[in-house]
Design an enzyme around this catalytic site. Structure first.
Site, PDB file in Angstrom:
ATOM      1  N   SER A  16       0.820  -1.194  -0.141  1.00 19.25           N
ATOM      2  CA  SER A  16      -0.069   0.052  -0.149  1.00 19.25           C
ATOM      3  C   SER A  16       0.758   1.297  -0.041  1.00 19.25           C
ATOM      4  O   SER A  16       2.053   1.218   0.526  1.00 19.25           O
ATOM      5  CB  SER A  16      -0.797   0.207   1.170  1.00 19.25           C
ATOM      6  OG  SER A  16      -1.753  -0.993   1.184  1.00 19.25           O
TER       7      SER A  16
HETATM    8  N1  SAH Z   1      -1.027  -4.766   4.010  1.00 17.92           N
HETATM    9  C1  SAH Z   1      -0.342  -4.952   2.948  1.00 17.92           C
HETATM   10  C2  SAH Z   1      -1.168  -4.675   1.703  1.00 17.92           C
HETATM   11  C3  SAH Z   1      -1.151  -5.915   0.762  1.00 17.92           C
HETATM   12  S1  SAH Z   1      -2.179  -5.744  -0.412  1.00 17.92           S
HETATM   13  C4  SAH Z   1       0.520  -3.852   2.690  1.00 17.92           C
HETATM   14  O1  SAH Z   1       1.054  -3.432   3.976  1.00 17.92           O
HETATM   15  O2  SAH Z   1       0.979  -3.310   1.957  1.00 17.92           O
HETATM   16  C5  SAH Z   1      -3.544  -6.920   0.061  1.00 17.92           C
HETATM   17  C6  SAH Z   1      -3.362  -8.034   0.345  1.00 17.92           C
HETATM   18  O3  SAH Z   1      -4.554  -8.864   0.480  1.00 17.92           O
HETATM   19  C7  SAH Z   1      -2.980  -8.950  -0.960  1.00 17.92           C
HETATM   20  O4  SAH Z   1      -1.598  -9.763  -0.530  1.00 17.92           O
HETATM   21  C8  SAH Z   1      -3.975 -10.076  -0.984  1.00 17.92           C
HETATM   22  O5  SAH Z   1      -3.327 -11.513  -1.408  1.00 17.92           O
HETATM   23  C9  SAH Z   1      -4.522 -10.200   0.289  1.00 17.92           C
HETATM   24  N2  SAH Z   1      -6.141 -10.738   0.327  1.00 17.92           N
HETATM   25  C10 SAH Z   1      -6.930 -10.603  -0.748  1.00 17.92           C
HETATM   26  N3  SAH Z   1      -7.912 -10.977  -0.404  1.00 17.92           N
HETATM   27  C11 SAH Z   1      -7.832 -11.743   0.974  1.00 17.92           C
HETATM   28  C12 SAH Z   1      -8.556 -12.407   1.599  1.00 17.92           C
HETATM   29  N4  SAH Z   1      -9.928 -12.840   1.247  1.00 17.92           N
HETATM   30  N5  SAH Z   1      -7.873 -13.064   2.821  1.00 17.92           N
HETATM   31  C13 SAH Z   1      -6.704 -12.865   3.141  1.00 17.92           C
HETATM   32  N6  SAH Z   1      -5.833 -12.013   2.404  1.00 17.92           N
HETATM   33  C14 SAH Z   1      -6.421 -11.266   1.300  1.00 17.92           C
END
Ligand code: SAH
Length: 213
Positions: A60
């Site tokens: 993010s």
């Molecule tokens: N928190 C992260 C952002 C990652 S992007 C940061 O600090 O940068 C969002 C993440 O959510 C991705 O890795 C994706 O695989 C995950 N995601 C999407 N749907 C999900 C679900 N149903 N359960 C768990 N993770 C999920």
């Protein structure tokens, strides 16, 4: 590019964009974002932008991490926090320095394994993580004082609301891809009523169901 000056410039930018909570700014100042990226991209770690982390996912944007963290803490202290979407682990690492315990769930296994390695490296021992579908929350450790979702569902999952402690808050992007709004939702005492506030437009990867090995 990972110098203290580069990091300081990012913190200044966050302040200019309206981030006021000094606890959040201080933790973001001392947390190395470059170790959450592949080496080829680490020189861009202190730009205020989302970046690819593989598997079609992104880390993010720092402003969004700061904003969501600030919102989560804006209505009193939060001891136990659940994050849906560990990704590279950056948001969880920030939270772990501000609350007692962080529970985080990721559906893509290799991403979770890499994130765990980074938590170890940073000595963050108050993060508990699982490879699972977070769309249904994490019932085992519920209720939570706060829940942050870093992938966007089309609508707010009932399971997440059900896992909020009294007065607990949920910070969540909601809506179809490319047209999402960030919402701050608070459970009213121990009732089944929720106060809901739309904060701003955002862009997140979609919340998907099922897990990926
Ligand atoms: N928190 C992260 C952002 C990652 S992007 C940061 O600090 O940068 C969002 C993440 O959510 C991705 O890795 C994706 O695989 C995950 N995601 C999407 N749907 C999900 C679900 N149903 N359960 C768990 N993770 C999920």
């Amino acid at each position: 590019m990972t110098s203290q000056r580069t990091r300081e410039r990012l913190i200044q930018r966050l302040q200019e964009q309206g981030i006021r909570d000094h606890r959040v700014l201080d933790v973001m100042r001392v947390t190395p974002r470059h170790i959450f990226l592949d080496e080829a991209l680490s020189h861009r770690a202190y730009e205020d932008t989302a970046l690819p982390i593989g598997y079609s996912q992104t880390i993010s944007q720092p402003y969004v991490v700061a904003l969501m963290t600030e919102l989560l803490l804006s209505r009193g202290p939060r001891d136990r926090v659940l994050e849906i979407g560990t990704g590279c682990g950056y948001q969880a690492a920030i939270l772990a320095q501000l609350v007692d315990k962080v529970y985080t769930v990721e559906r893509i296994k290799p991403l979770l394994l890499k994130a765990r390695e980074r938590f170890r490296r940073l000595g963050l021992r108050n993060i508990i993580s699982a490879h699972n579908d977070g769309a249904i929350g994490w019932a085992q450790y519920a209720p939570y004082d706060g829940i942050i979702t870093t992938a966007a569902p089309a609508r707010v999952p009932e399971e997440l609301l059900a896992q909020l402690a009294p007065d607990g808050v949920l910070v969540i992007p909601v809506g179809p891809e490319g047209d999402q709004e960030l919402r701050l939702i608070q459970r009213q005492g121990d009732s089944a009523d929720f106060d809901e506030q739309v904060i701003t437009r955002v862009r997140f990867v979609p919340l998907l169901s099922g897990i990926q090995r």
